[in-house]
Design an enzyme around this catalytic site. Structure first.
Site, PDB file in Angstrom:
ATOM      1  N   GLU A 314      39.586  52.413 -26.686  1.00  0.00           N
ATOM      2  CA  GLU A 314      39.134  52.380 -25.232  1.00  0.00           C
ATOM      3  C   GLU A 314      39.084  50.844 -25.025  1.00  0.00           C
ATOM      4  OE1 GLU A 314      36.849  56.515 -24.415  1.00  0.00           O
ATOM      5  OE2 GLU A 314      35.757  55.016 -25.695  1.00  0.00           O
TER       6      GLU A 314
HETATM    7  C1  TNX Z   1      34.943  58.820 -26.770  1.00  0.00           C
HETATM    8  S1  TNX Z   1      36.450  58.954 -29.528  1.00  0.00           S
HETATM    9  C2  TNX Z   1      34.773  57.901 -27.610  1.00  0.00           C
HETATM   10  C3  TNX Z   1      33.361  57.593 -27.738  1.00  0.00           C
HETATM   11  C4  TNX Z   1      32.635  58.456 -27.138  1.00  0.00           C
HETATM   12  C5  TNX Z   1      33.256  59.803 -27.268  1.00  0.00           C
HETATM   13  C6  TNX Z   1      32.185  61.023 -26.759  1.00  0.00           C
HETATM   14  C7  TNX Z   1      36.452  57.519 -29.156  1.00  0.00           C
HETATM   15  C8  TNX Z   1      37.340  56.889 -30.208  1.00  0.00           C
HETATM   16  N1  TNX Z   1      35.723  56.955 -28.118  1.00  0.00           N
HETATM   17  O1  TNX Z   1      33.117  56.129 -27.464  1.00  0.00           O
HETATM   18  O2  TNX Z   1      31.283  58.270 -27.658  1.00  0.00           O
HETATM   19  O3  TNX Z   1      34.317  59.880 -26.664  1.00  0.00           O
HETATM   20  O4  TNX Z   1      32.680  62.413 -26.866  1.00  0.00           O
END
Ligand code: TNX
Length: 498
Positions: A314
């Site tokens: 992300e």
């Molecule tokens: C996605 S999974 C994210 C996290 C969040 C999570 C909550 C991932 C690699 N990134 O930053 O905490 O969803 O479910």
């Protein structure tokens, strides 16, 4: 129709989780007594450690002396031995043989012996989990078990960044996962909301960046001495501890601690919300890589396992080109410390070094990594993210990847879920517990149990031997044990709990 519930020691043999590869039942029972000794077959520090571990599990609830001895074994003893080498058992396989006269646990390596101990634990009455002596016939059903895992990677991730979880809770969670033969413990140590590990060369990361958590809840961080203690605790339980520093996004806590890490040289405020995708390290500043080298060097020095996780998810506040530049440099910095990099699936957009491992999570960008020939860890959110609610009525948890009932969390296979991802690409499975909504150990246990137990079986047991109806009955029979362990589990309505 559920399979019949067997009781007594025969029931315990029928209800093992994860389901072993081969189980034969014998006649009669072994019983622990005042004279039972734990006998080590040879002088070896690894065997001695296994003997000590077994004694530490069995002495408190039984109140028996269970003296550790160099042998020879007499009737009524439990014997631990390394095999001359049984290629079929590999690194983690084991054999357990119990008769009314003896118990013999054998493996090629310490990890296998550790899993033999865990199976023995499940073959004893549920009261074996009690912290203080209980009056109980400590019986083990006569049997022969030969067992090996399906996947080498059976992991669990805990997010200690969104909410800080103290050392005692992390240890307890590790111990519970190890009881179901999980062997990787991944700590998500940094994020926008908190930096949780002391870094001596950049002390404000923990001091300042570790002071906050989601919703203004108390922050915290692990000193290096505490982290070394976690390493040791994991190692004793056959687990590799995997530290993650999430980069180049999810870095607000670091950016708030050191202005020079920001593109404009200005530190943002500390952050206690739950948005993602707004922070980025300065990709073109030299100091970013000095920071990274220092942090990775200190973490590598604390890490006995081969892996360092660099996050990579992300990174919406980093351009595609900058992202690839950064991930390529970060992998080299990890490699220079003699470690292998792991990153979330987005890292496949960059050039991967041989040996870099990709962790699939949202199932959108994993093809790049597969095309480059890298191995993957299967953590697809809609099946393995145990921070998702069980159902709409669950108070804790998130729903962005859907709700995951105990049945849905069990009833799938990593080899058949994503087109293009097949068994040979898959190192194994890892379940993830993100902690935006989870403040303490009770919350962690409620979300993890019983779903983590299903994940452990997906990682260990053969696909052909698994079915929901049958697992459901074994899970039901585990309830008294979970209660003895004091686990705050969710009593899912689709299970007829004993
Ligand atoms: C996605 S999974 C994210 C996290 C969040 C999570 C909550 C991932 C690699 N990134 O930053 O905490 O969803 O479910």
């Amino acid at each position: 129709m559920s399979p019949a519930i067997e009781t007594g020691s025969a029931g315990r043999l029928a209800n093992l989780i994860p389901k072993p590869v081969r189980v034969e039942s014998g006649t009669g029972e072994f019983q622990l007594s005042e004279t039972t000794k734990i006998v080590l077959d040879q002088a070896s520090s690894e065997l001695a450690a296994a003997g000590q571990f077994l004694a530490s599990l069995l002495r408190p609830p039984t109140g028996l002396p269970l003296e550790i001895s160099a042998g020879p074994a007499a009737p009524g003893d439990i014997q631990l031995a390394f095999l001359a080498v049984d290629p079929g058992l590999g690194e983690e396989g084991y054999e357990l043989a119990a008769t009314p006269q003896s118990i013999l646990l054998q493996a090629n390596r310490p990890a296998g012996l550790f899993y033999a101990l865990q199976t023995l634990r499940l073959l004893l009455p549920a009261e074996i989990e009690a912290p203080e002596p209980r009056p109980c016939p400590w019986t083990v059903p006569a049997c022969r078990i030969r067992d090996t895992p399906r996947f080498a990677w059976r992991g669990v991730m805990l997010d200690v960044a969104r909410h800080f979880h103290p050392v005692a809770d992390v240890r307890r969670f590790m111990g519970l996962a190890a009881a179901f033969k999980m062997n990787r413990f991944h700590l998500h140590l940094s994020d926008d909301q908190g930096w949780r590990l002391e870094i001596r060369s950049w002390p404000d990361l923990a001091r300042k960046g570790g002071s906050t958590a989601v919703s203004g809840d108390p922050g915290g961080y692990y000193t290096q001495a505490q982290y070394a203690g976690l390493e040791e605790y994991a190692r004793q339980r056959g687990m590799i501890l995997i530290p993650e520093i999430d980069l180049p996004g999810h870095t607000n806590a670091a950016l708030a601690s050191y202005p020079e890490l920001n593109q404009d040289g200005v530190a943002p405020e500390l952050y206690t919300g739950t948005e993602v995708g707004f922070s980025s390290l300065a990709i073109h500043k030299g100091i970013t890589y000095r920071f990274l080298e220092d942090v990775i060097a200190e973490i590598a020095a604390l890490t006995s396992g081969p892996y360092i996780h660099i996050g990579g998810d992300e990174a919406q506040a980093t351009s595609h080109e900058d992202y690839c530049t950064f991930i390529e440099r970060a992998q080299k910095i990890v490699r220079a410390q003699g470690k292998q990099a792991i990153g979330w699936e987005e890292i496949g957009q960059a050039r991967l070094l041989p040996g870099t491992i990709t962790q699939i999570w949202n199932g959108e960008k994993f093809e790049h990594a597969i095309r480059q020939g890298g191995k993957v860890i299967f953590s697809l959110a809609r099946k393995t993210y145990i921070d998702m609610k069980y159902g709409p009525e669950t108070g804790l948890g998130l729903v962005w990847a859907g709700t995951i009932s105990v049945r849905d969390g069990y009833n799938w296979d990593p080899d058949a879920l994503l087109p293009g991802v097949v068994e040979k690409d898959i190192l194994g499975v890892e379940t993830a517990l993100w902690s935006e909504t989870l403040c303490n150990m009770r919350d962690i246990e409620y979300m993890a149990f019983p779903r983590l137990i299903g994940m452990a079986e997906i990682g260990w047991s053969r696909r052909e031997s698994r079915s929901w109806e049958e697992f459901r009955a074994r899970l039901a029979a585990l309830a008294p044990r979970l209660r003895e362990m004091g686990v705050n589990f969710y009593a899912a309505p689709e299970v007829d709990w004993q």
